[in-house]
Motif scaffolding. Structure first.
Motif, PDB file in Angstrom:
ATOM      1  N   MET A   1     -29.451  58.785  18.065  1.00 27.61           N
ATOM      2  CA  MET A   1     -30.346  59.210  16.990  1.00 27.61           C
ATOM      3  C   MET A   1     -29.940  60.589  16.488  1.00 27.61           C
ATOM      4  O   MET A   1     -29.364  61.387  17.221  1.00 27.61           O
ATOM      5  CB  MET A   1     -31.792  59.235  17.474  1.00 27.61           C
ATOM      6  N   GLU A   2     -30.251  60.848  15.246  1.00 22.90           N
ATOM      7  CA  GLU A   2     -29.879  62.114  14.625  1.00 22.90           C
ATOM      8  C   GLU A   2     -30.615  63.280  15.268  1.00 22.90           C
ATOM      9  O   GLU A   2     -31.800  63.201  15.570  1.00 22.90           O
ATOM     10  CB  GLU A   2     -30.232  62.053  13.135  1.00 22.90           C
ATOM     11  N   ALA A   3     -29.888  64.377  15.499  1.00 24.16           N
ATOM     12  CA  ALA A   3     -30.511  65.557  16.104  1.00 24.16           C
ATOM     13  C   ALA A   3     -31.534  66.161  15.164  1.00 24.16           C
ATOM     14  O   ALA A   3     -31.389  66.129  13.949  1.00 24.16           O
ATOM     15  CB  ALA A   3     -29.437  66.582  16.445  1.00 24.16           C
ATOM     16  N   ALA A 158     -35.718  62.917  29.877  1.00 23.55           N
ATOM     17  CA  ALA A 158     -34.419  62.320  29.543  1.00 23.55           C
ATOM     18  C   ALA A 158     -34.440  61.726  28.134  1.00 23.55           C
ATOM     19  O   ALA A 158     -33.460  61.854  27.374  1.00 23.55           O
ATOM     20  CB  ALA A 158     -34.054  61.254  30.570  1.00 23.55           C
ATOM     21  N   LEU A 159     -35.553  61.102  27.766  1.00 23.80           N
ATOM     22  CA  LEU A 159     -35.674  60.518  26.425  1.00 23.80           C
ATOM     23  C   LEU A 159     -35.753  61.596  25.359  1.00 23.80           C
ATOM     24  O   LEU A 159     -35.171  61.470  24.275  1.00 23.80           O
ATOM     25  CB  LEU A 159     -36.899  59.607  26.365  1.00 23.80           C
ATOM     26  N   ILE A 160     -36.480  62.678  25.651  1.00 21.29           N
ATOM     27  CA  ILE A 160     -36.555  63.810  24.717  1.00 21.29           C
ATOM     28  C   ILE A 160     -35.162  64.384  24.475  1.00 21.29           C
ATOM     29  O   ILE A 160     -34.757  64.646  23.335  1.00 21.29           O
ATOM     30  CB  ILE A 160     -37.501  64.893  25.256  1.00 21.29           C
ATOM     31  N   ILE A 219     -35.037  54.356  21.631  1.00 23.12           N
ATOM     32  CA  ILE A 219     -34.113  55.461  21.917  1.00 23.12           C
ATOM     33  C   ILE A 219     -32.931  54.980  22.733  1.00 23.12           C
ATOM     34  O   ILE A 219     -31.773  55.308  22.433  1.00 23.12           O
ATOM     35  CB  ILE A 219     -34.854  56.597  22.657  1.00 23.12           C
ATOM     36  N   GLU A 220     -33.189  54.197  23.762  1.00 20.09           N
ATOM     37  CA  GLU A 220     -32.108  53.753  24.645  1.00 20.09           C
ATOM     38  C   GLU A 220     -31.168  52.762  23.960  1.00 20.09           C
ATOM     39  O   GLU A 220     -29.984  52.698  24.293  1.00 20.09           O
ATOM     40  CB  GLU A 220     -32.696  53.140  25.914  1.00 20.09           C
ATOM     41  N   SER A 221     -31.697  51.980  23.017  1.00 23.87           N
ATOM     42  CA  SER A 221     -30.861  50.993  22.311  1.00 23.87           C
ATOM     43  C   SER A 221     -30.384  51.505  20.962  1.00 23.87           C
ATOM     44  O   SER A 221     -29.661  50.806  20.250  1.00 23.87           O
ATOM     45  CB  SER A 221     -31.648  49.691  22.117  1.00 23.87           C
TER      46      SER A 221
END
Length: 325
Positions: A1-3, A158-160, A219-221
């Motif tokens: 994902m874009e920062a 971790a997701l953040i 997020i993970e995919s």
């Protein structure tokens, strides 16, 4: 994902692991890039915020100073205060099982604020009721960039980090060292009392649990995470039409909604109508994230309609036609 563009805006809800997160963020970003707003009397509050917002009462100037200098903003503040300056995508918070949060909040107040009353009196005090829900007042919960879970703190972190392309390390501070286990054990009477006075917090937490799984998968995919909800509608229109909003923060195109009856698509509409709340809360596309759909008169009462994101196929909202006056 874009920062994300800076600053990130961490809404610190009491006793949800917020202290660990904010201190870890300070170590990552550096003290000079982290701004605190814990009120005019708090030592932690940034001098520019104290002077511009609380003394001169010029929140615009304070907000512009934050945008200019900060990479991370936090405090016991709700989302609307700084929403005009920071996109909702950059807002982060954690929520916690209300039973544990309320008890932890009480223990914190007895240790650090010289609170002398009983736990029952604490739970009955209005200022301590639905503390988590109050942090979301004035905004749409699904608009918040990321809602973590205290009970799954490391996983949330971790997701953040992945979502915002950062690397904040895990810390474990500001805990009650006298507590023998990882969770508080309460009596049935105490649990019942908490549930009685924190109904909105329980609703919020149930919502957050479901949303966490949805966002984790996205997020993970690296797939679109569609945010959505109903918007205000006259009581007389209930059961006759749908008014809502939907947005994909990683795209400037409107989310396309498929209206379905079972597997049959009966309409396709873009979420591109203006919603003033979305604009005021800096949610996405300058507020042009709304959609409306009047139920066809040929459809019978009791018919269920599903509103699904065309890109992902996920059902966002459902409603049952009811034209009774």
């Amino acid at each position: 994902m874009e920062a994300a563009n800076y600053p990130l805006f961490f809404i610190h809800i009491s006793k949800t692991a917020g202290s660990s997160f904010r201190v870890a963020a300070e170590r990552y970003f550096g003290k000079e890039h982290v701004f605190y707003d814990y009120g005019p009397k708090a030592n932690e509050t940034n001098p520019d915020i104290r002077t511009l917002d609380y003394e001169k009462r010029d929140r615009y100037a304070a907000g512009m100073k934050i945008v200019e200098k900060a990479k991370f903003l936090t405090g016991h503040i709700n989302h609307p205060k700084y929403a005009p300056f920071i996109p909702a995508k950059n807002a982060i918070t954690f929520v916690r099982d209300p039973i544990q949060q309320v008890r932890s909040h009480y223990e914190h107040f007895t240790r650090h604020h010289r609170y002398k009353r009983s736990f029952t009196e604490f739970v009955n005090e209005p200022r301590f009721k639905n503390v988590q829900y109050k942090a979301f007042q004035g905004t749409w919960p699904d608009a918040i960039g990321f809602i973590g879970l205290t009970e799954r703190y490391n996983e949330s972190l971790a997701l953040i980090n992945k979502m915002y392309s950062i690397d904040i390390q895990g810390l474990d501070i500001n805990k009650n060292t006298e507590k023998k286990s990882s969770s508080y054990e309460l009596s049935e009477e105490e649990i019942a009392l908490i549930k009685k006075h924190n109904k909105e917090d329980f609703k919020l937490y149930e919502y957050a649990l479901t949303r966490f799984e949805r966002q984790k998968l996205a997020i993970e995919s690296d797939t679109p995470f569609i945010r959505f909800g109903k918007t205000n509608m006259a009581a007389s229109d209930e059961g006759k039409m749908m008014r809502g909003w939907a947005a994909d923060y990683d795209s400037q195109s409107p989310v396309v909604i498929d209206v379905r009856i079972g597997k049959k698509k009966i309409a396709e509409i873009p979420a591109s109508e203006y919603r003033s709340t979305a604009n005021e809360r800096n949610i996405h596309r300058n507020g042009f994230v709304g959609f409306s759909f009047a139920y066809p008169k040929k459809l019978k009462n009791g018919t269920q309609l599903d509103f699904a994101a065309k890109e992902t196929g996920e059902i966002l909202l459902s409603d049952t036609i009811d034209r009774q006056v």
